[in-house]
Scaffold this motif. Sequence first.
Motif, short mmCIF file in Angstrom:
data_model
loop_
_atom_site.label_atom_id
_atom_site.label_comp_id
_atom_site.label_asym_id
_atom_site.label_seq_id
_atom_site.Cartn_x
_atom_site.Cartn_y
_atom_site.Cartn_z
N VAL A 102 7.56 4.80 14.75
CA VAL A 102 7.25 5.57 13.44
C VAL A 102 5.61 5.70 13.22
CG1 VAL A 102 7.32 5.60 10.96
CG2 VAL A 102 9.30 4.59 12.42
N THR A 103 5.35 6.84 12.84
CA THR A 103 3.97 7.11 12.87
C THR A 103 3.47 6.87 11.21
OG1 THR A 103 3.87 8.46 14.83
CG2 THR A 103 1.92 8.45 13.17
N ILE A 104 2.45 6.04 11.00
CA ILE A 104 2.04 6.09 9.81
C ILE A 104 0.69 6.92 9.58
CG2 ILE A 104 1.45 4.45 7.68
CD1 ILE A 104 3.47 2.45 9.22
N THR A 105 0.46 7.37 8.55
CA THR A 105 -0.98 8.17 8.28
C THR A 105 -1.50 7.70 7.25
OG1 THR A 105 0.03 10.40 7.73
CG2 THR A 105 -0.18 9.68 9.83
N ASN A 106 -3.20 7.98 7.00
CA ASN A 106 -3.61 7.70 5.84
C ASN A 106 -5.08 8.27 6.03
OD1 ASN A 106 -4.02 6.41 3.27
ND2 ASN A 106 -5.52 5.31 4.23
N ASP A 107 -5.28 9.21 5.08
CA ASP A 107 -6.76 9.79 5.35
C ASP A 107 -7.19 10.52 6.77
OD1 ASP A 107 -6.95 9.53 2.63
OD2 ASP A 107 -8.11 7.48 2.63
N GLY A 108 -6.22 10.81 7.34
CA GLY A 108 -6.58 11.59 8.52
C GLY A 108 -6.42 10.43 9.89
N ARG A 109 -6.22 9.17 9.37
CA ARG A 109 -6.02 8.14 10.48
C ARG A 109 -4.45 7.93 10.61
NH1 ARG A 109 -10.75 6.85 7.76
NH2 ARG A 109 -9.59 5.90 6.15
N SER A 110 -4.08 7.33 11.90
CA SER A 110 -2.83 7.13 12.11
C SER A 110 -2.48 5.87 12.76
CB SER A 110 -2.28 8.36 12.79
OG SER A 110 -2.86 8.54 14.31
N ALA A 111 -1.38 5.22 12.74
CA ALA A 111 -0.71 4.14 13.54
C ALA A 111 0.66 4.14 13.83
CB ALA A 111 -1.30 2.71 12.64
N PHE A 114 0.82 -0.95 0.23
CA PHE A 114 0.00 0.22 -0.12
C PHE A 114 0.92 1.17 -0.07
CE2 PHE A 114 -1.84 -3.28 2.45
CZ PHE A 114 -3.24 -3.45 1.95
N ASP A 115 -0.04 2.36 -0.33
CA ASP A 115 0.92 3.66 -0.10
C ASP A 115 0.37 4.51 0.94
OD1 ASP A 115 2.53 3.34 -2.35
OD2 ASP A 115 1.25 4.10 -3.78
N ALA A 116 1.13 4.91 1.70
CA ALA A 116 0.74 5.76 3.06
C ALA A 116 1.80 6.90 3.27
CB ALA A 116 0.66 5.07 4.23
N THR A 117 1.72 7.73 4.12
CA THR A 117 2.61 8.85 4.51
C THR A 117 3.14 8.41 5.76
OG1 THR A 117 0.78 10.14 5.24
CG2 THR A 117 1.43 10.44 3.14
N VAL A 118 4.36 8.90 6.02
CA VAL A 118 4.93 8.53 7.37
C VAL A 118 5.63 10.08 7.85
CG1 VAL A 118 7.27 7.57 8.36
CG2 VAL A 118 5.79 6.49 6.82
N ALA A 119 5.37 10.33 9.05
CA ALA A 119 5.66 11.37 9.72
C ALA A 119 7.51 11.68 9.40
CB ALA A 119 5.47 11.39 11.24
N ASN A 120 7.75 13.03 9.16
CA ASN A 120 8.92 13.50 9.14
C ASN A 120 9.56 12.97 7.63
OD1 ASN A 120 9.01 14.76 11.43
ND2 ASN A 120 9.56 12.56 12.23
N LEU A 121 8.70 12.33 6.87
CA LEU A 121 9.52 12.08 5.51
C LEU A 121 8.24 12.68 4.47
CD1 LEU A 121 10.21 8.17 5.73
CD2 LEU A 121 11.70 10.02 5.76
N THR A 122 9.03 12.91 3.44
CA THR A 122 8.38 13.44 2.24
C THR A 122 7.87 12.52 1.13
OG1 THR A 122 10.30 14.05 1.19
CG2 THR A 122 9.47 15.80 2.32
#
Length: 758
Positions: free
Chosen positions: A532-541, A475-483
């Motif tokens: 590490v914090t992973i985020t997707n559509d306003g949710r985080s894990a 999947f594709d998601a975003t990670v805090a502090n990474l562009t």
Amino acid sequence: MKRVVIALTTLLTVTASVLAAGLLVASSAPFARAFDRQHGAHLAAQFDPAKVTPGQLAATAHAAGVTATAGPFPIVTVHPRTVTQAQGLGLPPGIDLPPVTVVGRPDLGTGGVDALELVAGRWPTGPGEIVWAVDKTPIGVGDEFDFGATRVKIVGTARSIGRTAQVWALPDTVAALHPTGLQMLYRFSAAGTDAAIDADRAAIAAAVPPGALQGATSYLLVKADAEKVAATFAPFVVAFGVLGLAMSVLIIGIVVSGSVSSATRRIGILKALGHTPGQVVRIYVRQALVPATAGAVPGIALGNLAALPVLRQEGEAFGTGTAHLDWWVSAAVPLAVLAIVAATAFGPALRAGRLRTIDALAVGRTPLPGRGRRARQLLGRLPLPRPVSLGLGTPFTRPGRSATVAAAVALGTLGVTFGAGLALSVGGVQTALNRRDAGDVIVYSGPPGHWDAAKVEAAIKAQTGTVRYFQSNEFDATVANLTGTTEIVTYTGDASWGTYEVIAGRWFAGPGEAVVPTAFLDRDGAKIGDTVTITNDGRSATVRIVGEVLDLSSNGQRIVTDAGSVAALRLESSRGEGAYHIDVADGTDLGAYAAALNNLVRDEGGEADVNVGEISGTVVAMDSLAGTLTLLLVAVAGLGVLNTVVLDTRERVHELGVFKALGMAPRQTVAMVLTSVAGIGLLAGLVGVPAGIAVHDWILPRMGHAAGTRFPAHILDVYHPPLLAALALGGLAIALAGALLPAGWAARTSTARALRTE
């Protein structure tokens, strides 16, 4: 004989040096050189044919910054299915492959943009014929596939420097596949940065109706990948290149200086006849240059011939196509070698020319009286056969010459040691990388929610031969502090048997834990134990990093974890690709298993494939280069030994005659000559092996750093006792091989002829 040895040495030296210099030059900016050669496309754009006409696309050639275009070409994405037994893949008929992009082009280089390089076979001449892009998939010419309702046959393979498609065919063939878009290829006056490419893309979009531009791919993405591979390759190539050049200089110095030094008595005769020291120097420099030139000319041709397959392998590893040997390398290298010959001959000729005539005549070519006598006396007291003790004492009569020969053999042993270790290490890296795709058979799926996972799992369990399996999703998601986006790989089920290669830490044990590649840690500044914090559509894990793994995909921007770690993110709403990794029972026919399973999962959107693993072009190229260059180093080192033993036997031919007159048999003569280099070979091996290990241990981490990873200890620690023992004897083998011919000549020389020679 001396002229023959000089010519042969120069031939091999020029050959090795042309190859080494050619590799060093080809490793400098390989992508840029290939991109210019093939007129690569800076931008490959796809347009909606319902919103733009071919005429409007042709008009984009006049957009701001555009210097050249090609197209429009029809483009479509299809799902290939094997029709015949695929030669390259080894798969039976009826196996579905991942989707490929097909572009319709009339020829290899339409418009002068993105000129395709034909690697094998030919270009299509009729309907149903295709050319497949050269990549990691082992597709072979002659393989047949179904593209939907259309059957096609591969008639060739080609390479696009910008990777503008995976398959090419004639436009009519693609038209029958119902194309969904039109491709245009562009070159721009300014395209060196992402910002410049973005501006160029905007100019193209403004030149067509709104919404017509569906997407565009920049060449900078391909360039980054190619330059990363080149950076990985560079330390290895530079090490072998420098080693080859150093060996060449050393050997040519040994041969030429030895040949001139052995002519001291003849120089005395020339001086007695009235020649000045300057004339003597010119004569002997010229006598060295004539045979050297005779060897250099064919050496240029042999160097180019040797470079062709090696540069081809290097180009395939870089993904840039066959590299060409620059013309100036073939001109500069032999001139440099001849300059070394002249400089090397000048020194001993000048020294001999300055000797008084009577001293030059008295010294002749015999070693100085008493030199080495003490060593021979000590060796004679050992319980060894007399020919052996005499041979072991020979190096002490010419210690300087023996030292240079030892250096040459040590360099040869160093090359063999480094090459063997490199081959074992890169093979270990390949095996480790293949662990990312575990299992004998893999069932690929579409995005989650688009297929019935329960039915697929039931089919896998019911299939005869299934031992165990687990599911992975990407999947594709975003990670805090990474562009940018980060690839999230999730595992469902028991994946303990399908773990990645762990560099440090451990594999994750359950939800909330994750492993990451080295490049992720370097980019994020994180370490094992951090969260590490992973985020997707306003949710985080949040996941905790418990291990560092060997993984070069996605530029290291990847997190591997249990599916439960990110369940709250609802990643099924994003783009994802899934797979089931299946371990089957021993003795199971993998092709038949995959075909049978494919029939069960195809209706659910699955595709079952035999896991053929990945064959890295970089690994193949490194192995080929290491083998070729090691053989050249060994040959040049052996030639240095040959020359030295020839000089020694000719200088001591009178002594050999005396030994023969006293009853020395031919086999004893051979033993004496061979043992004269045996000690040098053993000593050189003991020096060259640890030096080769040191080079290996210095180069491999730098190759890993360039690739964005560290290596586990077992990939570096490849020198085990049996291998070390064999390598330690490598110097002895090189020395004995170089001495065989002169040993045979000495044994065959008659007593009378040997006594008359001096």
